[in-house]
Design a protein around this motif. Structure first.
Motif, PDB file in Angstrom:
ATOM      1  N   SER A   1      11.684  10.389  -0.423  1.00  0.00           N
ATOM      2  CA  SER A   1      10.785   9.955   0.637  1.00  0.00           C
ATOM      3  C   SER A   1      10.539   8.452   0.575  1.00  0.00           C
ATOM      4  CB  SER A   1       9.448  10.703   0.534  1.00  0.00           C
ATOM      5  OG  SER A   1       8.772  10.353  -0.652  1.00  0.00           O
ATOM      6  N   ASP A   2      10.849   7.823  -0.567  1.00  0.00           N
ATOM      7  CA  ASP A   2      10.604   6.399  -0.753  1.00  0.00           C
ATOM      8  C   ASP A   2      11.885   5.569  -0.808  1.00  0.00           C
ATOM      9  OD1 ASP A   2       7.860   6.800  -0.874  1.00  0.00           O
ATOM     10  OD2 ASP A   2       7.907   7.178  -3.027  1.00  0.00           O
ATOM     11  N   GLU A   3      13.049   6.181  -0.595  1.00  0.00           N
ATOM     12  CA  GLU A   3      14.285   5.466  -0.888  1.00  0.00           C
ATOM     13  C   GLU A   3      14.942   4.819   0.326  1.00  0.00           C
ATOM     14  OE1 GLU A   3      17.816   8.775  -0.550  1.00  0.00           O
ATOM     15  OE2 GLU A   3      17.443   7.774  -2.425  1.00  0.00           O
ATOM     16  N   LEU A   4      14.305   4.853   1.490  1.00  0.00           N
ATOM     17  CA  LEU A   4      14.929   4.292   2.683  1.00  0.00           C
ATOM     18  C   LEU A   4      15.344   2.837   2.504  1.00  0.00           C
ATOM     19  CD1 LEU A   4      15.830   4.631   5.624  1.00  0.00           C
ATOM     20  CD2 LEU A   4      13.513   4.007   6.321  1.00  0.00           C
ATOM     21  N   PRO A   5      14.468   1.946   2.008  1.00  0.00           N
ATOM     22  CA  PRO A   5      14.907   0.553   1.829  1.00  0.00           C
ATOM     23  C   PRO A   5      16.146   0.429   0.941  1.00  0.00           C
ATOM     24  CG  PRO A   5      12.525   0.694   1.676  1.00  0.00           C
ATOM     25  CD  PRO A   5      13.033   2.113   1.677  1.00  0.00           C
TER      26      PRO A   5
ATOM     27  N   GLN B   1      13.103   0.269  12.402  1.00  0.00           N
ATOM     28  CA  GLN B   1      12.155  -0.790  12.068  1.00  0.00           C
ATOM     29  C   GLN B   1      10.775  -0.212  11.758  1.00  0.00           C
ATOM     30  OE1 GLN B   1      12.760  -3.611  11.092  1.00  0.00           O
ATOM     31  NE2 GLN B   1      13.568  -5.058  12.609  1.00  0.00           N
ATOM     32  N   ARG B   2      10.377   0.800  12.508  1.00  0.00           N
ATOM     33  CA  ARG B   2       9.069   1.410  12.287  1.00  0.00           C
ATOM     34  C   ARG B   2       9.001   2.063  10.905  1.00  0.00           C
ATOM     35  NH1 ARG B   2       9.161   4.318  16.337  1.00  0.00           N
ATOM     36  NH2 ARG B   2       9.550   6.369  15.421  1.00  0.00           N
ATOM     37  N   HIS B   3      10.071   2.780  10.533  1.00  0.00           N
ATOM     38  CA  HIS B   3      10.093   3.427   9.216  1.00  0.00           C
ATOM     39  C   HIS B   3      10.069   2.378   8.102  1.00  0.00           C
ATOM     40  CE1 HIS B   3      10.437   7.560  10.460  1.00  0.00           C
ATOM     41  NE2 HIS B   3      11.506   7.315  11.189  1.00  0.00           N
ATOM     42  N   LEU B   4      10.817   1.296   8.285  1.00  0.00           N
ATOM     43  CA  LEU B   4      10.842   0.248   7.259  1.00  0.00           C
ATOM     44  C   LEU B   4       9.485  -0.443   7.155  1.00  0.00           C
ATOM     45  CD1 LEU B   4      14.365  -1.324   7.904  1.00  0.00           C
ATOM     46  CD2 LEU B   4      13.655   0.072   5.948  1.00  0.00           C
ATOM     47  N   ALA B   5       8.818  -0.629   8.296  1.00  0.00           N
ATOM     48  CA  ALA B   5       7.477  -1.222   8.269  1.00  0.00           C
ATOM     49  C   ALA B   5       6.531  -0.351   7.465  1.00  0.00           C
ATOM     50  CB  ALA B   5       6.958  -1.411   9.692  1.00  0.00           C
ATOM     51  N   GLY B   6       6.727   0.964   7.565  1.00  0.00           N
ATOM     52  CA  GLY B   6       5.905   1.884   6.778  1.00  0.00           C
ATOM     53  C   GLY B   6       6.125   1.726   5.292  1.00  0.00           C
ATOM     54  N   HIS B   7       7.290   1.164   4.919  1.00  0.00           N
ATOM     55  CA  HIS B   7       7.587   0.898   3.502  1.00  0.00           C
ATOM     56  C   HIS B   7       7.240  -0.542   3.132  1.00  0.00           C
ATOM     57  CE1 HIS B   7       9.672   4.660   2.410  1.00  0.00           C
ATOM     58  NE2 HIS B   7      10.087   4.657   3.652  1.00  0.00           N
ATOM     59  N   GLY B   8       6.614  -1.268   4.073  1.00  0.00           N
ATOM     60  CA  GLY B   8       6.193  -2.629   3.775  1.00  0.00           C
ATOM     61  C   GLY B   8       7.300  -3.654   3.811  1.00  0.00           C
ATOM     62  N   THR B   9       8.356  -3.381   4.577  1.00  0.00           N
ATOM     63  CA  THR B   9       9.463  -4.332   4.651  1.00  0.00           C
ATOM     64  C   THR B   9      10.038  -4.322   6.060  1.00  0.00           C
ATOM     65  OG1 THR B   9      11.522  -5.051   3.583  1.00  0.00           O
ATOM     66  CG2 THR B   9      11.217  -2.676   3.874  1.00  0.00           C
ATOM     67  N   SER B  10      11.146  -5.026   6.259  1.00  0.00           N
ATOM     68  CA  SER B  10      11.812  -5.078   7.560  1.00  0.00           C
ATOM     69  C   SER B  10      13.308  -5.164   7.344  1.00  0.00           C
ATOM     70  CB  SER B  10      11.347  -6.300   8.358  1.00  0.00           C
ATOM     71  OG  SER B  10      11.808  -7.497   7.740  1.00  0.00           O
ATOM     72  N   PHE B  11      14.069  -4.940   8.405  1.00  0.00           N
ATOM     73  CA  PHE B  11      15.522  -5.018   8.282  1.00  0.00           C
ATOM     74  C   PHE B  11      15.944  -6.420   7.863  1.00  0.00           C
ATOM     75  CE2 PHE B  11      19.723  -5.945  10.000  1.00  0.00           C
ATOM     76  CZ  PHE B  11      20.467  -4.906   9.453  1.00  0.00           C
ATOM     77  N   GLN B  12      15.361  -7.442   8.480  1.00  0.00           N
ATOM     78  CA  GLN B  12      15.747  -8.813   8.157  1.00  0.00           C
ATOM     79  C   GLN B  12      15.435  -9.151   6.708  1.00  0.00           C
ATOM     80  OE1 GLN B  12      17.546 -10.810  10.227  1.00  0.00           O
ATOM     81  NE2 GLN B  12      17.742 -12.067   8.370  1.00  0.00           N
ATOM     82  N   ALA B  13      14.291  -8.685   6.224  1.00  0.00           N
ATOM     83  CA  ALA B  13      13.927  -8.948   4.829  1.00  0.00           C
ATOM     84  C   ALA B  13      14.929  -8.291   3.873  1.00  0.00           C
ATOM     85  CB  ALA B  13      12.516  -8.437   4.550  1.00  0.00           C
ATOM     86  N   LEU B  14      15.338  -7.045   4.168  1.00  0.00           N
ATOM     87  CA  LEU B  14      16.312  -6.360   3.319  1.00  0.00           C
ATOM     88  C   LEU B  14      17.675  -7.042   3.380  1.00  0.00           C
ATOM     89  CD1 LEU B  14      15.408  -2.632   4.098  1.00  0.00           C
ATOM     90  CD2 LEU B  14      14.876  -3.926   2.021  1.00  0.00           C
ATOM     91  N   LEU B  15      18.055  -7.494   4.584  1.00  0.00           N
ATOM     92  CA  LEU B  15      19.327  -8.209   4.734  1.00  0.00           C
ATOM     93  C   LEU B  15      19.302  -9.494   3.908  1.00  0.00           C
ATOM     94  CD1 LEU B  15      22.065  -8.684   6.060  1.00  0.00           C
ATOM     95  CD2 LEU B  15      20.871  -9.595   8.070  1.00  0.00           C
ATOM     96  N   ASP B  16      18.192 -10.217   3.967  1.00  0.00           N
ATOM     97  CA  ASP B  16      18.050 -11.458   3.215  1.00  0.00           C
ATOM     98  C   ASP B  16      18.113 -11.199   1.710  1.00  0.00           C
ATOM     99  OD1 ASP B  16      17.879 -14.065   4.216  1.00  0.00           O
ATOM    100  OD2 ASP B  16      15.835 -14.300   3.447  1.00  0.00           O
ATOM    101  N   GLU B  17      17.380 -10.178   1.242  1.00  0.00           N
ATOM    102  CA  GLU B  17      17.367  -9.847  -0.186  1.00  0.00           C
ATOM    103  C   GLU B  17      18.752  -9.439  -0.671  1.00  0.00           C
ATOM    104  OE1 GLU B  17      14.476  -6.812  -0.757  1.00  0.00           O
ATOM    105  OE2 GLU B  17      12.821  -7.990   0.067  1.00  0.00           O
ATOM    106  N   THR B  18      19.452  -8.648   0.151  1.00  0.00           N
ATOM    107  CA  THR B  18      20.776  -8.169  -0.238  1.00  0.00           C
ATOM    108  C   THR B  18      21.754  -9.322  -0.341  1.00  0.00           C
ATOM    109  OG1 THR B  18      20.322  -6.076   0.908  1.00  0.00           O
ATOM    110  CG2 THR B  18      22.617  -6.545   0.337  1.00  0.00           C
TER     111      THR B  18
END
Length: 333
Positions: free
Chosen positions: A227-231, A264-281
């Motif tokens: 349930s927490d692994e989407l990011p 995007q809504r699901h990622l916001a629920g995890h406290g992040t965003s697609f762009q933030a994950l792309l940047d981190e990756t």
């Protein structure tokens, strides 16, 4: 909602595809799955792309029973911890109920149902799959796996009363009998196995109650992690797709069969965003390649999915306050 299944659902696909005179890599590529998908059985993949694999396999091989035969071929090896949970349950009925209770850990698209009526039991896979391309193959694969599952629990005592299939026959009765041991009842309400309900009461003599409890705890933990692994799942996809430049949220959302807004809504629920994950990756990949390879900056730019080297250099400057060459000199110093 994105309907997902474990990549372990493709367990044995390489060998089975070759037996059908197919190129497994080519089929996976046409279905839009990463080339290394078979190496990561715990990864989550779109159920629609899994169904597409079966549909393409059937069309390319000319085998109308591709899904059913693949299910019989792969058997119960796809279930991992679920299999050990069942084998250490008290009775066959308990094993199937445990299986149904935790099946969502393997597949969030459908449910395993046990139904009793008039001295008979029905075992079937229920899903909302009417509009899924390749639906028949997915459902018949479940029938094939179900046959092997019951054999693994009961051995030679597994004597089904009937196999029920929703579709009209697509092969000869002799071929169905050779594969399943019985001629199915076609045009049924669902795809299922019917058997004597007394089989549910048979005790599994090798069951270990202590091991059963430990596996239950493990599956409960996996359930919470999932349930927490989407990011983390998005970052795995990004690492696979960045070298080809396919890093837009629209592409990733399409791969997962969910709308970009919903993702995007699901990622916001995890406290992040697609762009933030792309940047981190991109940042973590850049560091790893700079430290561990002699890849040129132009090559690294392509691997990270940037349009040009200037765009990569600007991003790197933003991350570390230095150019890639300056940063690498600092690390060596």
């Amino acid at each position: 909602m994105a309907y997902l299944t474990r990549a372990s659902a493709l367990h044995g696909f390489h060998e089975f595809a070759i037996s059908q005179k197919l190129n497994p890599t080519d089929i996976l590529r046409k279905a839009g799955l990463p080339g290394d998908v078979l190496e990561n059985p715990d990864a989550l993949i779109s159920l629609q792309r899994f169904a597409m694999v079966l549909e393409l396999g059937s069309e390319t091989s000319g085998n109308p029973l591709f899904g059913l035969e693949f299910g019989l071929h792969q058997g119960v090896g796809i279930f991992g911890s679920l299999l050990y949970l069942m084998r250490n349950s008290n009775t066959v009925g308990d094993a199937l109920r445990d299986f149904g209770r935790y099946f969502h850990v393997h597949d969030n698209f459908g449910d395993v149902v046990i139904q009793q009526t008039d001295g008979h039991a029905l075992l079937y896979y229920a899903s909302e799959s009417e509009n899924l391309p390749g639906r028949r193959h997915v459902s018949e694969l479940a029938v094939g796996v179900g046959y092997q599952l019951m054999r693994s629990l009961l051995g030679n005592r597994w004597q089904p009363v009937a196999a029920l299939l929703q579709n009209a026959p697509v092969a000869s009765n002799a071929r169905y009998r050779r594969l399943l041991g019985v001629i199915p009842r076609f045009n049924s309400t669902f795809d299922a196995w019917m058997f004597d309900a007394n089989l549910l009461d048979i005790t599994l003599s090798d069951a270990d109650p202590k091991l059963h409890r430990l596996i239950l705890q493990q599956l409960d933990t996996i359930d919470r992690i999932d349930s927490d692994e989407l990011p983390a799942q998005i970052q795995r996809l990004l690492r696979s797709f960045l070298p080809s430049g396919r890093v837009t949220i629209d592409y990733i959302a399409d791969f997962m069969r969910v709308s970009p807004r919903s993702l995007q809504r699901h990622l916001a629920g995890h406290g992040t965003s697609f762009q933030a994950l792309l940047d981190e990756t991109r940042q973590s990949m850049a560091v790893r390649y700079l430290e561990e390879s002699d890849m040129s900056l132009m090559q690294l730019t392509e691997v990270l999915g940037y349009a040009n080297q200037s765009a990569f250099s600007r991003a790197f400057q933003r991350w570390f306050g230095a150019s890639p060459r300056q940063w690498l000199k600092q690390q060596k110093a």
